[in-house]
Design an enzyme around this catalytic site. Structure first.
Site, PDB file in Angstrom:
ATOM      1  N   SER A  27       0.825  -1.217   0.000  1.00  0.00           N
ATOM      2  CA  SER A  27       0.000   0.000   0.000  1.00  0.00           C
ATOM      3  C   SER A  27       0.854   1.260   0.000  1.00  0.00           C
ATOM      4  O   SER A  27       1.674   1.449   0.898  1.00  0.00           O
ATOM      5  CB  SER A  27      -0.897   0.031   1.244  1.00  0.00           C
ATOM      6  OG  SER A  27      -1.725  -1.097   1.261  1.00  0.00           O
ATOM      7  N   HIS A  57      -4.470  -1.723  -4.363  1.00  0.00           N
ATOM      8  CA  HIS A  57      -3.450  -2.577  -4.990  1.00  0.00           C
ATOM      9  C   HIS A  57      -3.860  -2.792  -6.447  1.00  0.00           C
ATOM     10  O   HIS A  57      -4.953  -3.288  -6.698  1.00  0.00           O
ATOM     11  CB  HIS A  57      -3.380  -3.942  -4.291  1.00  0.00           C
ATOM     12  CG  HIS A  57      -2.729  -3.924  -2.944  1.00  0.00           C
ATOM     13  ND1 HIS A  57      -1.783  -4.847  -2.571  1.00  0.00           N
ATOM     14  CD2 HIS A  57      -2.884  -3.101  -1.894  1.00  0.00           C
ATOM     15  CE1 HIS A  57      -1.383  -4.574  -1.337  1.00  0.00           C
ATOM     16  NE2 HIS A  57      -2.048  -3.529  -0.904  1.00  0.00           N
ATOM     17  N   HIS A  79      -2.771 -12.200  -0.373  1.00  0.00           N
ATOM     18  CA  HIS A  79      -2.692 -12.393   1.078  1.00  0.00           C
ATOM     19  C   HIS A  79      -3.509 -13.614   1.460  1.00  0.00           C
ATOM     20  O   HIS A  79      -4.513 -13.924   0.824  1.00  0.00           O
ATOM     21  CB  HIS A  79      -3.281 -11.198   1.825  1.00  0.00           C
ATOM     22  CG  HIS A  79      -2.731  -9.866   1.433  1.00  0.00           C
ATOM     23  ND1 HIS A  79      -3.160  -9.193   0.307  1.00  0.00           N
ATOM     24  CD2 HIS A  79      -1.789  -9.082   2.014  1.00  0.00           C
ATOM     25  CE1 HIS A  79      -2.500  -8.052   0.218  1.00  0.00           C
ATOM     26  NE2 HIS A  79      -1.666  -7.958   1.228  1.00  0.00           N
ATOM     27  N   TYR A  81      -5.444 -13.673   3.917  1.00  0.00           N
ATOM     28  CA  TYR A  81      -6.780 -13.233   4.362  1.00  0.00           C
ATOM     29  C   TYR A  81      -7.762 -13.106   3.201  1.00  0.00           C
ATOM     30  O   TYR A  81      -8.962 -12.984   3.412  1.00  0.00           O
ATOM     31  CB  TYR A  81      -6.714 -11.929   5.182  1.00  0.00           C
ATOM     32  CG  TYR A  81      -6.265 -10.689   4.440  1.00  0.00           C
ATOM     33  CD1 TYR A  81      -7.051 -10.087   3.469  1.00  0.00           C
ATOM     34  CD2 TYR A  81      -5.048 -10.091   4.751  1.00  0.00           C
ATOM     35  CE1 TYR A  81      -6.637  -8.950   2.797  1.00  0.00           C
ATOM     36  CE2 TYR A  81      -4.620  -8.956   4.084  1.00  0.00           C
ATOM     37  CZ  TYR A  81      -5.425  -8.388   3.114  1.00  0.00           C
ATOM     38  OH  TYR A  81      -5.001  -7.270   2.457  1.00  0.00           O
ATOM     39  N   GLU A  82      -7.242 -13.120   1.965  1.00  0.00           N
ATOM     40  CA  GLU A  82      -8.147 -13.104   0.800  1.00  0.00           C
ATOM     41  C   GLU A  82      -8.695 -14.506   0.526  1.00  0.00           C
ATOM     42  O   GLU A  82      -9.477 -14.694  -0.402  1.00  0.00           O
ATOM     43  CB  GLU A  82      -7.401 -12.600  -0.437  1.00  0.00           C
ATOM     44  CG  GLU A  82      -6.993 -11.142  -0.360  1.00  0.00           C
ATOM     45  CD  GLU A  82      -6.128 -10.734  -1.544  1.00  0.00           C
ATOM     46  OE1 GLU A  82      -6.685 -10.360  -2.588  1.00  0.00           O
ATOM     47  OE2 GLU A  82      -4.879 -10.821  -1.427  1.00  0.00           O
ATOM     48  N   ALA A 109       2.672  -1.913   4.478  1.00  0.00           N
ATOM     49  CA  ALA A 109       2.218  -1.023   5.552  1.00  0.00           C
ATOM     50  C   ALA A 109       2.223  -1.841   6.840  1.00  0.00           C
ATOM     51  O   ALA A 109       2.110  -3.064   6.800  1.00  0.00           O
ATOM     52  CB  ALA A 109       0.810  -0.542   5.250  1.00  0.00           C
ATOM     53  N   MET A 202       0.014  -7.804   7.767  1.00  0.00           N
ATOM     54  CA  MET A 202      -0.662  -9.010   7.255  1.00  0.00           C
ATOM     55  C   MET A 202       0.016  -9.596   6.010  1.00  0.00           C
ATOM     56  O   MET A 202      -0.616 -10.306   5.238  1.00  0.00           O
ATOM     57  CB  MET A 202      -2.118  -8.686   6.952  1.00  0.00           C
ATOM     58  CG  MET A 202      -2.895  -8.248   8.178  1.00  0.00           C
ATOM     59  SD  MET A 202      -4.572  -7.809   7.763  1.00  0.00           S
ATOM     60  CE  MET A 202      -5.080  -6.923   9.236  1.00  0.00           C
ATOM     61  N   SER A 203       1.294  -9.279   5.834  1.00  0.00           N
ATOM     62  CA  SER A 203       1.990  -9.841   4.654  1.00  0.00           C
ATOM     63  C   SER A 203       3.431 -10.152   5.045  1.00  0.00           C
ATOM     64  O   SER A 203       3.703 -10.508   6.183  1.00  0.00           O
ATOM     65  CB  SER A 203       1.929  -8.835   3.498  1.00  0.00           C
ATOM     66  OG  SER A 203       2.661  -7.673   3.819  1.00  0.00           O
ATOM     67  N   ASN A 226      -0.091   3.483  11.135  1.00  0.00           N
ATOM     68  CA  ASN A 226      -0.952   3.707  12.305  1.00  0.00           C
ATOM     69  C   ASN A 226      -0.272   3.151  13.543  1.00  0.00           C
ATOM     70  O   ASN A 226       0.616   2.300  13.449  1.00  0.00           O
ATOM     71  CB  ASN A 226      -2.314   3.011  12.102  1.00  0.00           C
ATOM     72  CG  ASN A 226      -2.151   1.523  11.868  1.00  0.00           C
ATOM     73  OD1 ASN A 226      -1.813   1.088  10.769  1.00  0.00           O
ATOM     74  ND2 ASN A 226      -2.349   0.742  12.905  1.00  0.00           N
ATOM     75  N   HIS A 234      -8.893   0.904   7.325  1.00  0.00           N
ATOM     76  CA  HIS A 234      -8.071   0.696   6.121  1.00  0.00           C
ATOM     77  C   HIS A 234      -7.856   1.991   5.337  1.00  0.00           C
ATOM     78  O   HIS A 234      -6.770   2.224   4.811  1.00  0.00           O
ATOM     79  CB  HIS A 234      -8.704  -0.386   5.230  1.00  0.00           C
ATOM     80  CG  HIS A 234      -7.870  -0.696   4.008  1.00  0.00           C
ATOM     81  ND1 HIS A 234      -6.620  -1.282   4.081  1.00  0.00           N
ATOM     82  CD2 HIS A 234      -8.087  -0.460   2.689  1.00  0.00           C
ATOM     83  CE1 HIS A 234      -6.113  -1.410   2.857  1.00  0.00           C
ATOM     84  NE2 HIS A 234      -6.982  -0.917   1.994  1.00  0.00           N
TER      85      HIS A 234
HETATM   86  N1  HPA Z   1      -2.323  -4.329  11.884  1.00  0.00           N
HETATM   87  C1  HPA Z   1      -2.155  -5.220  10.896  1.00  0.00           C
HETATM   88  N2  HPA Z   1      -1.832  -4.888   9.662  1.00  0.00           N
HETATM   89  C2  HPA Z   1      -1.658  -3.583   9.388  1.00  0.00           C
HETATM   90  C3  HPA Z   1      -1.814  -2.597  10.377  1.00  0.00           C
HETATM   91  C4  HPA Z   1      -2.164  -2.991  11.696  1.00  0.00           C
HETATM   92  O1  HPA Z   1      -2.315  -2.178  12.625  1.00  0.00           O
HETATM   93  N3  HPA Z   1      -1.573  -1.403   9.771  1.00  0.00           N
HETATM   94  C5  HPA Z   1      -1.264  -1.661   8.479  1.00  0.00           C
HETATM   95  N4  HPA Z   1      -1.327  -2.988   8.232  1.00  0.00           N
END
Ligand code: HPA
Length: 257
Positions: A27, A57, A79, A81-82, A109, A202-203, A226, A234
């Site tokens: 991202s 993406h 990912h 999670y997809e 990210a 998550m990657s 964050n 997101h």
């Molecule tokens: N948690 C998991 N994945 C992320 C986060 C988070 O806080 N920020 C960006 N990707």
């Protein structure tokens, strides 16, 4: 998803010789493509038979010259999670390994767990926590890969030097993989911090493991979008990543040199 053999045939027709370095753009990391003289774009739909489902993406393989170096980019990734298995999500790494890639730069990210980290900081990954891949490790079979040093020391050193010289705020830290697609609960975050993670995402970790099993040099770069302990969504993650796109571009352009 297409089989690796089918994807190999498609790619071989399109790109007979593949670059030695692949960058996976997470991202906000796409801005480097503005500096790239593009030779070829292949959609994931054509190459893998599927699109990416993640907003922000684009889902394509790009080959071109950045800083006079011929490199390959994956703009977006798959990912778990997809809904993909660990094996499926990392199929691109196995595919590009067949084309002889030697270096892999993973960008993503992340949320900061370490209280010293701020939104807008970069993280040169020094290590990863792989524990949460236990239920669906992308590696299968009796391959006891040495992961005592997953990230390449000279690539890390180079990234370190660039950050210092270009005044890019950064840390070196440990990334923990979280399966998603939900973000972590406050109790999850406490647990992950307790385990020793500085950032969560998550990657990155499935790809790192597979690349190391294939003896590919890996550099992991994450960007803090964050603070994990502060409520976020997101859209904010993507917005923060986009704000730093100039710095991301400088860092990647210099790394490719
Ligand atoms: N948690 C998991 N994945 C992320 C986060 C988070 O806080 N920020 C960006 N990707």
């Amino acid at each position: 998803m297409k089989t690796i053999e089918d994807a190999y045939k498609t790619l071989k027709k399109e790109v007979p010789s593949f670059p030695e370095t692949l960058l996976i753009l997470g991202s906000g990391w796409n801005k480097i493509l503005d500096e790239t003289k593009i030779e070829k774009r292949i959609s994931y739909e054509k190459l893998f038979g599927i699109k990416t489902s993640v907003p922000g993406h684009t889902g394509e393989l790009i080959i071109g010259k950045t800083n006079n170096k011929r490199v390959a980019y994956m703009s977006g990734r798959f990912h778990m999670y997809e809904g993909y298995s660990g094996f499926e999500a990392t199929m691109p790494i196995r595919l590009f390994a067949k084309f002889g890639i030697k270096n892999l730069v993973l960008t993503a990210a992340c949320g900061a767990l370490n209280e010293k980290y701020k939104v807008g900081d970069f993280v040169i990954l020094s290590d990863v926590i792989t524990l949460f891949l236990a239920l669906d490790n992308p590696l299968k079979g009796a391959q006891f890969v040495d992961v005592s040093e997953v990230f390449n020391p000279s690539m890390r050193e180079k990234a370190h030097k660039i950050c210092v010289e270009s005044h890019i705020p950064f840390h070196e830290g440990t990334y923990v993989y979280y399966h998603g697609p939900n973000y972590e609960t406050p109790a999850d975050k406490m647990a992950l911090r307790f385990l020793g993670a500085d950032v969560v995402g998550m990657s990155t970790v499935p790809e790192t493991l597979v690349a190391r099993s294939l003896n590919i040099n890996v550099l992991g770069l994450s960007f803090v979008t964050n603070l994990a302990f502060v409520k976020h969504d997101h859209k904010e993650v993507v917005a923060e990543a986009n704000k730093a796109s100039e710095k991301m571009k400088i860092l990647l352009t210099e790394i490719i040199k």
